[in-house]
Scaffold this active site. Structure first.
Site, mmCIF file in Angstrom:
data_model
loop_
_atom_site.group_PDB
_atom_site.id
_atom_site.type_symbol
_atom_site.label_atom_id
_atom_site.label_comp_id
_atom_site.label_asym_id
_atom_site.label_seq_id
_atom_site.Cartn_x
_atom_site.Cartn_y
_atom_site.Cartn_z
ATOM 1 N N GLY A 1 -21.700 46.193 -62.057
ATOM 2 C CA GLY A 1 -21.793 44.732 -61.961
ATOM 3 C C GLY A 1 -21.576 44.062 -63.296
ATOM 4 O O GLY A 1 -21.097 44.646 -64.270
ATOM 5 N N GLY B 1 -22.690 41.923 -66.772
ATOM 6 C CA GLY B 1 -23.795 41.802 -67.735
ATOM 7 C C GLY B 1 -23.950 42.967 -68.690
ATOM 8 O O GLY B 1 -23.193 43.943 -68.649
ATOM 9 N N GLY B 2 -24.954 42.846 -69.572
ATOM 10 C CA GLY B 2 -25.177 43.808 -70.646
ATOM 11 C C GLY B 2 -25.597 45.182 -70.134
ATOM 12 O O GLY B 2 -25.169 46.208 -70.666
ATOM 13 N N GLU C 1 -16.162 46.018 -57.133
ATOM 14 C CA GLU C 1 -15.769 44.631 -56.843
ATOM 15 C C GLU C 1 -15.106 44.028 -58.077
ATOM 16 O O GLU C 1 -14.042 43.455 -58.029
ATOM 17 C CB GLU C 1 -17.045 43.918 -56.428
ATOM 18 C CG GLU C 1 -17.214 42.523 -56.802
ATOM 19 C CD GLU C 1 -18.684 42.109 -56.574
ATOM 20 O OE1 GLU C 1 -19.458 42.865 -55.957
ATOM 21 O OE2 GLU C 1 -19.023 41.012 -57.023
ATOM 22 N N GLY D 1 -21.334 40.521 -54.603
ATOM 23 C CA GLY D 1 -21.245 41.727 -53.770
ATOM 24 C C GLY D 1 -22.429 42.644 -53.962
ATOM 25 O O GLY D 1 -22.342 43.846 -53.669
HETATM 26 N N1 COA Z 1 -38.223 34.448 -63.915
HETATM 27 C C1 COA Z 1 -37.778 33.397 -64.622
HETATM 28 N N2 COA Z 1 -36.701 33.463 -65.439
HETATM 29 C C2 COA Z 1 -36.053 34.630 -65.520
HETATM 30 C C3 COA Z 1 -36.439 35.771 -64.797
HETATM 31 C C4 COA Z 1 -37.587 35.655 -63.976
HETATM 32 N N3 COA Z 1 -38.037 36.678 -63.252
HETATM 33 N N4 COA Z 1 -35.613 36.775 -65.093
HETATM 34 C C5 COA Z 1 -34.709 36.319 -65.958
HETATM 35 N N5 COA Z 1 -34.974 35.014 -66.218
HETATM 36 C C6 COA Z 1 -34.223 34.142 -67.129
HETATM 37 C C7 COA Z 1 -33.967 34.818 -68.462
HETATM 38 O O1 COA Z 1 -35.026 34.548 -69.370
HETATM 39 C C8 COA Z 1 -32.664 34.160 -68.893
HETATM 40 O O2 COA Z 1 -32.962 32.854 -69.382
HETATM 41 P P1 COA Z 1 -32.151 32.204 -70.625
HETATM 42 O O3 COA Z 1 -30.764 32.026 -70.106
HETATM 43 O O4 COA Z 1 -32.894 30.929 -70.864
HETATM 44 O O5 COA Z 1 -32.246 33.207 -71.735
HETATM 45 C C9 COA Z 1 -31.928 33.983 -67.578
HETATM 46 O O6 COA Z 1 -32.924 33.994 -66.554
HETATM 47 C C10 COA Z 1 -30.907 35.067 -67.271
HETATM 48 O O7 COA Z 1 -31.498 36.330 -67.330
HETATM 49 P P2 COA Z 1 -30.664 37.614 -67.768
HETATM 50 O O8 COA Z 1 -31.521 38.789 -67.528
HETATM 51 O O9 COA Z 1 -30.108 37.405 -69.142
HETATM 52 O O10 COA Z 1 -29.468 37.540 -66.715
HETATM 53 P P3 COA Z 1 -27.988 38.116 -66.808
HETATM 54 O O11 COA Z 1 -27.090 37.154 -67.455
HETATM 55 O O12 COA Z 1 -27.975 39.534 -67.291
HETATM 56 O O13 COA Z 1 -27.617 38.111 -65.246
HETATM 57 C C11 COA Z 1 -28.145 38.289 -62.919
HETATM 58 C C12 COA Z 1 -28.421 38.792 -64.330
HETATM 59 C C13 COA Z 1 -29.078 39.032 -61.976
HETATM 60 C C14 COA Z 1 -28.384 36.805 -62.816
HETATM 61 C C15 COA Z 1 -26.648 38.606 -62.547
HETATM 62 O O14 COA Z 1 -26.389 39.961 -62.691
HETATM 63 C C16 COA Z 1 -26.338 38.207 -61.122
HETATM 64 O O15 COA Z 1 -26.057 37.062 -60.860
HETATM 65 N N6 COA Z 1 -26.367 39.174 -60.173
HETATM 66 C C17 COA Z 1 -26.131 38.895 -58.766
HETATM 67 C C18 COA Z 1 -24.722 39.165 -58.343
HETATM 68 C C19 COA Z 1 -24.319 40.600 -58.439
HETATM 69 O O16 COA Z 1 -25.073 41.474 -58.802
HETATM 70 N N7 COA Z 1 -23.072 40.852 -58.053
HETATM 71 C C20 COA Z 1 -22.513 42.183 -58.003
HETATM 72 C C21 COA Z 1 -21.817 42.613 -59.226
HETATM 73 S S1 COA Z 1 -20.538 41.612 -59.939
#
Ligand code: COA
Length: 443
Positions: A216, A218-219, A239, A341
């Site tokens: 997926g 992200g980091g 995907e 996805g």
């Molecule tokens: N409660 C409140 N805030 C939260 C939180 C929680 N449980 N978990 C994370 N956050 C906040 C973080 O502090 C961060 O805030 P900031 O932007 O102010 O620093 C923000 O939410 C993003 O968190 P982060 O862990 O950095 O997210 P990311 O950029 O690594 O993305 C998802 C993670 C889950 C959002 C992303 O992978 C996603 O949208 N996934 C769904 C779709 C998917 O998986 N598709 C398939 C593959 S492409």
């Protein structure tokens, strides 16, 4: 004289193309780096003469005026399959944008059920002499919705890669073309932190050689790619195609030699529905017969994914409750991103022979408070934040991984799930989670 398709008769200016858009139209726009920047930059200029135009997007890369400005309300309504920082701002402040719940594999089909597009806009490579172009970056939903639309407008961009697969279309399917040369949008790979490496290591321990990978955004998925450098004979059915996958190919971890690859479908090819990354990835995509960009309704169909052997799906999330409900797209009721996805790939991987699905998350998040300060919270919570959208149902969850370890919830009862999840929560939160789990009757 050699046959040559005359595409020039379809060329128009951005203004001429926009003149074809009318009130009540439903426009579907190509995804991410495939977005038609010339049209989207100017769409707001027709606001005075149109009302109630729906514009359906997925991950638009720039803050376009037609959805960022409050004055656009009533003229355009933005239906977004995936929220980004710009769309979050537009939804909260300009009230122009709303989320469309979806699974990636059924997004096109479902959209046609709700409202058939009248207009499709996207971008493509210059045509070959037979009049074929490549849609370059994405066929997540583009192919089906382009075919369903009454009017198709594409921007020809000579700086995008020519990719093979469902991306290839004939210009007879297109009404208007616009010349618009510009460097495609790049998404730099995120910095890998120490905790990403820990998570990557825990996941890599469970991945066998000759597995088929989906990674997926992200980091964390990027770090997983790094942790897989010692593996052999890996294949890609994903995907989203990323820079990390090119690194795995260059290192010889991902191979196209069909005999060394135990992949069930399209042996010898890396398969994806879209690509997003940097110039390095885009250079790799260009005229590469070892890649196939295929429509999302096929790539992400769990029954299709299931045909691969040892399919591994690795995605990330925002919050998990002690029963294994996974919320990856909203923070409480506030839409943050989208399902994409995640559910398709997690379910498909578990249906494949020897397959595994991983949901990875940091154990904590720093959450902004109204006074501007930050508070540390546990991302493993006794219950989801009220309003949270369940992205992956607890009956479909397999491995959950934090920087404290990996646990397998699949098949486990609630009490065992709660115990396992507490064991990988941040140590500062384990006692309070234990107490809450007991109060809720989980333990
Ligand atoms: N409660 C409140 N805030 C939260 C939180 C929680 N449980 N978990 C994370 N956050 C906040 C973080 O502090 C961060 O805030 P900031 O932007 O102010 O620093 C923000 O939410 C993003 O968190 P982060 O862990 O950095 O997210 P990311 O950029 O690594 O993305 C998802 C993670 C889950 C959002 C992303 O992978 C996603 O949208 N996934 C769904 C779709 C998917 O998986 N598709 C398939 C593959 S492409």
């Amino acid at each position: 004289m050699a046959y040559t398709y005359d595409y020039k008769r379809k060329l128009v200016s951005v203004e001429e193309a926009l003149a074809r858009i009318k009130s009540d139209d439903c426009i579907v726009c190509a995804l991410g780096a495939a977005e038609p920047n010339g049209l989207l930059e100017q769409l707001h200029t027709i606001a005075e003469r149109v009302t109630n135009v729906a514009v359906c997007t997925c991950l638009p890369m720039r803050p376009f005026k037609w959805f960022m400005e409050p004055a656009m309300r009533g003229h355009f309504e933005h239906h977004a399959w995936f929220f980004s920082a710009n769309i979050r701002k537009a939804a909260a402040e300009a009230h122009t944008s709303t989320y469309v719940p979806n699974h990636l594999h059924s997004a096109a089909f479902d959209r046609n059920l709700y409202r058939r597009p009248t207009v499709f806009i996207g971008s493509c490579t210059p045509p070959d002499r037979h009049g074929y172009v490549s849609l370059a970056f994405s066929v997540v939903y583009e192919r089906e919705l382009l075919e369903a639309a009454d009017l198709v407008i594409l921007e020809i961009n000579d700086q995008v890669p020519y990719t093979w697969g469902d991306t290839i279309i004939h210009l007879d399917m297109v009404d208007h073309l616009i010349d618009h040369s510009m460097p495609p949008f790049e998404l730099p790979s995120p910095e890998i932190e120490a905790r990403d490496r820990l998570i990557g290591g825990f996941i890599a321990e469970h991945i066998e050689d000759e597995s088929t990978l989906q990674l997926g955004i992200g980091g964390i998925p990027n770090a997983v790619a790094g942790a897989l450098m010692g593996k052999k004979g890996m294949a890609i059915h994903t995907e989203m195609l990323t820079d990390g996958m090119v690194d795995l190919f260059e290192a010889g971890v991902v191979t196209r030699a069909p005999r060394s690859m135990d992949k069930g479908l399209m042996r010898g090819k890396m398969v994806a529905a879209f690509a997003l990354g940097t110039k390095k990835l885009y250079g790799f995509l260009d005229r590469n017969p070892g890649l196939a960009l295929m429509r999302g309704s096929w790539v992400n169909d769990p029954y299709v994914i299931a045909h691969n052997r040892r399919q591994v799906s690795i995605n990330t999330t925002l919050e998990v409750d002690l029963t294994g409900q996974v919320c990856s797209e909203s923070i409480g009721h506030r839409q943050y991103s989208g399902t994409g996805g995640q559910s398709d790939t997690a379910i498909g991987a578990q249906m494949s022979e020897g397959g595994k699905s991983f949901i990875a998350l940091y154990s904590t998040a720093e959450v902004k408070q109204p006074d501007g300060s930050r508070r540390t919270i546990s991302k493993i919570a006794a219950t989801l934040t009220p309003g949270a959208a369940v992205t992956l149902h607890r009956s479909n969850v397999d491995f959950i991984v934090t920087e404290y370890g990996a646990v397998r919830l699949r098949g486990a009862p609630i009490n065992a799930r709660a115990r396992m999840l507490i064991s990988i929560a941040h140590p500062d939160f384990r006692a309070s989670l234990q107490e809450e789990a007991e109060k809720l009757g989980y333990l």
